[in-house]
Scaffold this motif. Structure first.
Motif, short mmCIF file in Angstrom:
data_model
loop_
_atom_site.label_atom_id
_atom_site.label_comp_id
_atom_site.label_asym_id
_atom_site.label_seq_id
_atom_site.Cartn_x
_atom_site.Cartn_y
_atom_site.Cartn_z
N ARG A 9 0.80 -1.23 0.00
CA ARG A 9 0.00 0.00 0.00
C ARG A 9 0.83 1.28 0.00
O ARG A 9 0.42 2.29 -0.55
CB ARG A 9 -0.96 0.01 1.20
N GLN A 10 1.98 1.27 0.68
CA GLN A 10 2.80 2.48 0.69
C GLN A 10 3.53 2.62 -0.64
O GLN A 10 3.85 1.64 -1.31
CB GLN A 10 3.86 2.39 1.80
N CYS A 11 3.79 3.89 -1.04
CA CYS A 11 4.69 4.11 -2.17
C CYS A 11 6.11 3.75 -1.77
O CYS A 11 6.86 3.18 -2.57
CB CYS A 11 4.67 5.58 -2.59
N LEU A 12 6.47 4.09 -0.52
CA LEU A 12 7.82 3.81 -0.04
C LEU A 12 7.86 2.38 0.50
O LEU A 12 7.00 1.99 1.29
CB LEU A 12 8.22 4.80 1.06
N ARG A 13 8.86 1.63 0.15
CA ARG A 13 8.93 0.22 0.48
C ARG A 13 9.74 -0.01 1.76
O ARG A 13 10.72 -0.75 1.77
CB ARG A 13 9.56 -0.56 -0.68
N ARG A 14 9.31 0.65 2.84
CA ARG A 14 9.95 0.40 4.13
C ARG A 14 8.96 0.71 5.24
O ARG A 14 8.00 1.45 5.03
CB ARG A 14 11.20 1.28 4.30
N GLN A 15 9.20 0.12 6.41
CA GLN A 15 8.36 0.44 7.56
C GLN A 15 8.73 1.82 8.08
O GLN A 15 9.91 2.17 8.15
CB GLN A 15 8.56 -0.60 8.66
N LEU A 16 7.71 2.60 8.44
CA LEU A 16 7.96 3.92 9.01
C LEU A 16 8.16 3.79 10.52
O LEU A 16 7.58 2.90 11.14
CB LEU A 16 6.78 4.84 8.72
N ASP A 17 8.97 4.68 11.08
CA ASP A 17 9.17 4.65 12.53
C ASP A 17 8.86 6.02 13.14
O ASP A 17 8.52 6.97 12.43
CB ASP A 17 10.56 4.13 12.89
N ALA A 18 9.00 6.09 14.45
CA ALA A 18 8.59 7.30 15.17
C ALA A 18 9.34 8.54 14.70
O ALA A 18 8.79 9.64 14.72
CB ALA A 18 8.78 7.09 16.67
N ASP A 19 10.58 8.39 14.29
CA ASP A 19 11.31 9.56 13.80
C ASP A 19 10.73 10.10 12.49
O ASP A 19 10.91 11.28 12.18
CB ASP A 19 12.80 9.24 13.62
N ASP A 20 10.03 9.26 11.74
CA ASP A 20 9.38 9.77 10.53
C ASP A 20 8.29 10.78 10.88
O ASP A 20 7.92 11.61 10.05
CB ASP A 20 8.78 8.61 9.72
N ILE A 21 7.78 10.71 12.10
CA ILE A 21 6.79 11.69 12.58
C ILE A 21 7.48 12.80 13.38
O ILE A 21 7.15 13.98 13.22
CB ILE A 21 5.72 10.99 13.44
N ALA A 22 8.44 12.44 14.22
CA ALA A 22 9.09 13.45 15.07
C ALA A 22 9.77 14.52 14.20
O ALA A 22 9.74 15.71 14.55
CB ALA A 22 10.11 12.78 15.99
N ARG A 23 10.37 14.12 13.10
CA ARG A 23 11.07 15.12 12.26
C ARG A 23 10.12 16.19 11.74
O ARG A 23 10.39 17.38 11.89
CB ARG A 23 11.78 14.41 11.10
N PRO A 24 9.00 15.82 11.07
CA PRO A 24 8.08 16.89 10.64
C PRO A 24 7.46 17.66 11.80
O PRO A 24 7.15 18.85 11.65
CB PRO A 24 7.01 16.17 9.81
#
Ligand SMILES: NC(=O)c1ccc[n+]([C@@H]2O[C@H](COP(=O)([O-])OP(=O)(O)OC[C@H]3O[C@@H](n4cnc5c(N)ncnc54)[C@H](O)[C@@H]3O)[C@@H](O)[C@H]2O)c1
Length: 262
Positions: free
Chosen positions: A223-238
């Motif tokens: 389902r994701q365009c990006l082929r990796r699991q997202l982690d908490a830093d993917d949210i903390a950065r924005p």
């Protein structure tokens, strides 16, 4: 220590405008919130966090201290408005006026349609929505007096992606967008910016323990365009960006951070 508050990976930006600011993160004791707490502390903010879970929260404070960082923990049940108001007064007295608020606390427990009672519904809306309003209500005057502030409300893509067994949570998380737009309009004249972030599936320790299985891993890749699991830093950065002066003209917006799921 869980990976929800691991030390700063290399490459995270430093925002000079965050240094010395007082940031309050609700639900900061674990998960995405714990990473946000640590990242704000690493920026030189004075960080306070609310959580109902005492043990994990105290473990976070201890983990921060090991790295010469400070987190001010207040045990708060964010479904109780009087507890929120009293704890915000204590944070203000201890750290100074709050100019960054991250409304992050939530509970994504699943429920079957026919099992939902009136009491459960009220609790679910309370733990996922109501506190966002009352935290903003309790800090906006501090922000106005300081010349401005930033409020970031955590929503979710779950109500856009066809999630099931979660009607109360989905209702609350979609209402966060409306709340964000109402507060942004109302508080803009005081230079208070209000935005929401809609995370996709962010793999925290809790998600791994409760919901992530082989089928889930497969769905992420499909389902994701990006082929990796997202982690908490993917949210903390924005979130850091939205709190900083780099986002000084961003308000009244909802940012989807989901690897391209929706
Ligand atoms: N992880 C994901 O995949 C995901 C996806 C979309 C949106 N989100 C949103 O991001 C935010 C963080 O998600 P997460 O996965 O880290 O959540 P989580 O459930 O792992 O952590 C939430 C934190 O809030 C605290 N909390 C719960 N009830 C509380 C209460 N009554 N009083 C005080 N604290 C309370 C918990 O103890 C916990 O520390 C939430 O708003 C969530 O809805 C997460």
């Amino acid at each position: 220590m869980t990976d929800d508050h691991a030390p700063r990976p290399s490459g995270i930006a430093t925002y000079p405008s965050l240094k010395g600011r007082v940031a309050l993160i609700t639900g900061g004791g674990s998960g995405i919130g714990a990473t946000i707490v640590r990242r704000f502390a690493e920026q030189g903010c004075r960080v306070a966090f609310f959580d109902i879970a005492e043990e994990t929260s105290r473990a976070l404070v201890a983990a921060l201290a090991k790295d010469d960082l400070t987190g001010h923990f207040e045990k708060v049940d964010i479904t109780k408005v009087d507890e929120i108001q009293a704890a915000i007064a204590r944070v203000r007295a201890a750290l100074g006026p709050i100019t960054i608020l991250v409304n992050n606390a939530a509970n994504d427990d699943r429920h079957k349609l026919d099992d939902v009672t009136s009491e459960y519904w009220d609790w679910a809306l309370s733990v996922n929505l109501k506190h966002q309003f009352f935290c903003a209500q309790a800090v906006h005057k501090d922000m106005a007096a300081a010349g401005g502030g930033a409020i970031i409300n955590m929503s979710s893509i779950s109500y856009l992606m066809g999630a099931t067994d979660n009607d109360a949570y989905l209702s609350a998380k979609s209402a966060v967008i409306g709340l964000t737009r109402g507060l942004a309009r109302e508080l803009g004249p005081d230079n208070i910016r209000v935005n929401s972030v809609l995370p996709g599936w962010i793999i925290t320790e809790r998600q791994r323990r409760l919901w992530l299985n082989a089928d889930g891993e497969k769905r992420i890749l499909e389902r994701q365009c990006l082929r990796r699991q997202l982690d908490a830093d993917d949210i903390a950065r924005p979130v850091l960006f939205l709190a900083s002066d780099e986002a000084g003209a961003c308000t009244n917006q909802s940012f989807i951070v989901d690897g391209g799921w929706v």
